[in-house]
Design a protein around this motif. Structure first.
Motif, short mmCIF file in Angstrom:
data_model
loop_
_atom_site.label_atom_id
_atom_site.label_comp_id
_atom_site.label_asym_id
_atom_site.label_seq_id
_atom_site.Cartn_x
_atom_site.Cartn_y
_atom_site.Cartn_z
N UNK A 18 0.83 -1.20 0.00
CA UNK A 18 0.00 0.00 0.00
C UNK A 18 0.87 1.26 0.00
N UNK A 19 1.97 1.23 0.76
CA UNK A 19 2.89 2.37 0.77
C UNK A 19 3.54 2.58 -0.60
N UNK A 20 3.91 1.49 -1.24
CA UNK A 20 4.50 1.58 -2.58
C UNK A 20 3.52 2.19 -3.56
N UNK A 21 2.28 1.73 -3.50
CA UNK A 21 1.25 2.26 -4.39
C UNK A 21 1.01 3.75 -4.13
N UNK A 22 0.99 4.13 -2.85
CA UNK A 22 0.78 5.53 -2.51
C UNK A 22 1.91 6.41 -3.04
N UNK A 23 3.16 5.93 -2.93
CA UNK A 23 4.30 6.68 -3.44
C UNK A 23 4.24 6.81 -4.96
N UNK A 24 3.88 5.72 -5.62
CA UNK A 24 3.77 5.76 -7.08
C UNK A 24 2.70 6.75 -7.52
N UNK A 71 1.72 9.29 -5.92
CA UNK A 71 2.17 10.64 -5.58
C UNK A 71 3.29 11.11 -6.51
N UNK A 72 3.56 10.31 -7.55
CA UNK A 72 4.52 10.67 -8.59
C UNK A 72 5.95 10.76 -8.06
N UNK A 73 6.32 9.82 -7.17
CA UNK A 73 7.71 9.77 -6.68
C UNK A 73 8.67 9.50 -7.83
N UNK A 74 9.81 10.16 -7.81
CA UNK A 74 10.80 9.98 -8.87
C UNK A 74 11.41 8.58 -8.84
N UNK A 75 11.59 8.04 -7.65
CA UNK A 75 12.18 6.71 -7.50
C UNK A 75 11.71 6.12 -6.18
N UNK A 76 11.36 4.85 -6.19
CA UNK A 76 10.87 4.18 -4.98
C UNK A 76 11.71 2.93 -4.73
N UNK A 77 12.32 2.84 -3.57
CA UNK A 77 13.11 1.67 -3.18
C UNK A 77 12.44 0.98 -2.00
N UNK A 78 12.18 -0.30 -2.13
CA UNK A 78 11.61 -1.09 -1.04
C UNK A 78 12.74 -1.74 -0.25
N UNK A 79 12.83 -1.41 1.04
CA UNK A 79 13.85 -1.99 1.91
C UNK A 79 13.19 -3.07 2.76
N UNK A 87 7.14 -5.46 -7.05
CA UNK A 87 7.40 -4.74 -8.29
C UNK A 87 6.12 -4.15 -8.86
N UNK A 88 5.05 -4.94 -8.84
CA UNK A 88 3.78 -4.47 -9.39
C UNK A 88 3.17 -3.31 -8.63
N UNK A 89 3.48 -3.22 -7.34
CA UNK A 89 2.93 -2.14 -6.52
C UNK A 89 3.66 -0.81 -6.73
N UNK A 90 4.81 -0.85 -7.40
CA UNK A 90 5.48 0.40 -7.74
C UNK A 90 6.93 0.53 -7.34
N UNK A 91 7.54 -0.49 -6.76
CA UNK A 91 8.96 -0.39 -6.38
C UNK A 91 9.85 -0.42 -7.61
N UNK A 92 10.86 0.44 -7.62
CA UNK A 92 11.85 0.45 -8.70
C UNK A 92 13.07 -0.39 -8.35
N UNK A 93 13.28 -0.62 -7.06
CA UNK A 93 14.45 -1.37 -6.60
C UNK A 93 14.11 -2.02 -5.27
N UNK A 94 14.74 -3.16 -4.99
CA UNK A 94 14.51 -3.89 -3.75
C UNK A 94 15.83 -4.11 -3.04
N UNK A 95 15.85 -3.84 -1.73
CA UNK A 95 17.02 -4.10 -0.89
C UNK A 95 16.64 -5.17 0.13
N UNK A 96 17.40 -6.26 0.17
CA UNK A 96 17.16 -7.33 1.15
C UNK A 96 18.49 -7.67 1.83
N UNK A 97 18.39 -8.31 2.98
CA UNK A 97 19.58 -8.70 3.74
C UNK A 97 19.61 -10.22 3.88
N UNK A 98 20.64 -10.84 3.37
CA UNK A 98 20.88 -12.28 3.51
C UNK A 98 19.62 -13.11 3.30
#
Length: 245
Positions: free
Chosen positions: A5-11, A13-21, A50-61
């Protein structure tokens, strides 16, 4: 769902870039079908992010090495284990870094290199979801302190089996274990309490409670994530923060 939902809201709101951590990618272990009728949970969640609007994903191990290949957006796979291993080695002297199964060999080698430590490997067979049998040890651990490294501890079966094999081969009591994610689901607490642990190091990717049953140390991954986010937004390399497959 909150993340989607946060990703969709950012998209919207016309965010230039969205990264999901996503420090702990919870469905990463479901990366293959072991029998008919199963789903690929890791692929489903990656597609949803990805479908919700993330341009990049950061994950740990993450548990699976194929997450980056199956995800439709760029994935930065960070590792917190080498820093945990450095903390765990303090006071141990000439330590042997141990991979508790074949899947953790690259991680063990990545941790051992800056410590200038040899690597030993335990070969295991998983009998059920929570039962593991360790069958063989490659490497010399006799009369030496050992440091077991893994990406996560779920039921504790892998660590339990590896510890017994190490002790049978003469490793010193007072085993140190490091893992990025401490799920510690039943019966992990009982299994770990029964082992001669010097300490267990995990990150705060999942909420942890202090345990009187075994020595637990929780390290924050906030600095690791902040470093990665800062570099990405300044278009700098994160190569030295990445996990080695």
């Amino acid at each position: 769902m909150e993340l989607l939902l946060l990703l969709d809201a950012c998209r919207r709101a016309d965010a230039a870039r969205v990264t999901a951590v996503v420090p702990y990618f919870g469905y990463a272990r479901q990366d293959r079908r072991n029998r008919a009728g199963e789903s690929l949970g890791s692929r489903v969640v990656a597609d949803a992010i990805a479908g919700a609007g993330a341009d990049r994903l950061i994950v740990v191990d993450p548990h699976t090495k194929s997450l980056e290949a199956m995800c439709p957006i760029p994935v930065e796979v960070l590792t917190a284990v080498p820093e945990l291993a450095a903390a765990g080695k303090r006071g141990l002297g000439e330590v042997v870094v141990v991979a508790p199964d074949l899947g953790a060999v690259k991680l063990a080698e990545h941790c051992a290199a800056p410590l200038r430590a040899p690597v030993a490997v335990v070969r295991k067979t998983r009998q059920t979801g929570s039962t593991v049998r360790a069958e063989e040890l490659v490497g010399d651990v006799e009369s030496k302190p050992v440091l077991i490294v893994d990406d996560m501890i779920s039921t504790g079966g892998t660590i339990e089996a590896a510890a017994h094999v190490l002790l049978e081969h003469g490793a010193l009591s007072g085993i140190t274990v490091v893992a990025a994610h401490g799920l510690l689901v039943d019966p992990a607490a009982d299994r770990l309490a029964a082992l001669p642990l010097r300490s267990l190091f995990v990150t705060d990717s999942l909420a942890q409670r202090a345990s009187a049953a075994f020595p637990l140390e929780v390290h924050s991954i906030a600095p690791l994530l902040a470093d990665a986010i800062g570099r990405l937004h300044q278009n700098l390399s994160v190569d030295d923060l990445l996990a080695r497959s």
